[in-house]
Design an enzyme around this catalytic site. Structure first.
Site: not given
Ligand code: F6R
Length: 242
Positions: A67, A136, A138, A143
């Site tokens: 992303d 959540n 994701h 989401e």
């Molecule tokens: C990042 C991504 C997100 C993160 C998720 C967890 O490329 O796609 O899904 O993996 O938000 O983020 P952290 O690792 O900061 O807890």
């Protein structure tokens, strides 16, 4: 789903790096799917250490990030382009042309989404996709409520995701409201998936992932439909499971 329980973040990172290195040893032309955020930083650190000490080469590897934010310059320190350079690409021997990240500044974002999926397919698909998980549930920036059939698409970020990511920006207002992300279906097309989780903050999401309903309200639950997923989670992230 294979579950590997580890004691802490460092062990999680070492184990994840081990699986990635195994994949590259098996196939020096491996296509790796990569994630950003706090979770994989330690994994990238282990890969850099290995590259320095053991000279594992990435000259033939291709990488595909999940992303990117919409509307921030790739050179902005908070872009995922900058993150990947700072945390991995600048420290290994991968040619820049073999690192792929969705372009959040493309003139036509719908065309960019189609281009990204098509390019992954044309390059043979992703062999190993690294994932983190949001509180959540994701994955990527998919989401709750995202259709499991989704391909790369534009998303409006949930308020909780913007708040979680605000730590990297000067203020919440500066966190972009939209992003481009590989869809659930694009993620499930990977031949293998390694999901990382560390810390108590992720405990509810991990419990739901393993024991909740397979439901679009819990994006990560789609991973239970895939036959080759390894979850590497530390004791804190697995707290609710026992
Ligand atoms: C990042 C991504 C997100 C993160 C998720 C967890 O490329 O796609 O899904 O993996 O938000 O983020 P952290 O690792 O900061 O807890």
């Amino acid at each position: 789903m294979r579950v590997i329980e580890v004691d802490n973040y460092d062990e999680m990172s070492e184990k994840a790096a081990e699986l990635i290195l195994e994949k590259i040893k098996e196939n020096k032309h491996a296509n790796l799917g990569l994630a950003t955020g706090g979770t994989p930083v330690g994994t990238y650190r282990c890969l850099i250490k290995d590259h320095t000490e053991n000279k594992t080469s990435y000259k033939n590897v291709q990488t595909f990030n999940l992303d990117e934010y919409i509307g921030i310059d790739p050179d902005n320190p908070n872009s995922y382009h900058s993150y990947m350079k700072a945390n991995l690409f600048d420290h290994i021997d991968i040619p820049a042309a073999q690192t792929h990240i969705p372009n959040g500044n493309a003139e036509d974002l719908a065309i960019e989404c189609l281009r990204y999926d098509k390019m992954i397919e044309e390059k043979g698909g992703i062999d190993l996709q690294l994932l983190g998980i949001g509180t959540n549930g994701h994955i990527g920036f998919n989401e709750p409520g995202t259709p499991f059939a989704s391909h790369t698409h534009v998303v409006e970020l949930a308020q909780s995701t913007r708040e979680a990511n605000a730590r990297y920006f000067n203020s919440l207002d500066e966190v972009p409201t939209h992003a481009l992300t590989m869809g659930i279906s694009s993620i499930l097309a990977s031949k293998g998936i390694v999901l990382l989780a560390s810390g108590e903050m992720k405990a509810d999401a991990i419990y739901e992932l393993l024991y909740g309903k397979i439901d679009e309200e819990m994006p990560a639950s789609a991973l239970r439909k895939h036959s080759n997923v390894t979850l590497i989670a530390d004791k804190d992230a697995l707290k609710k499971v026992k």
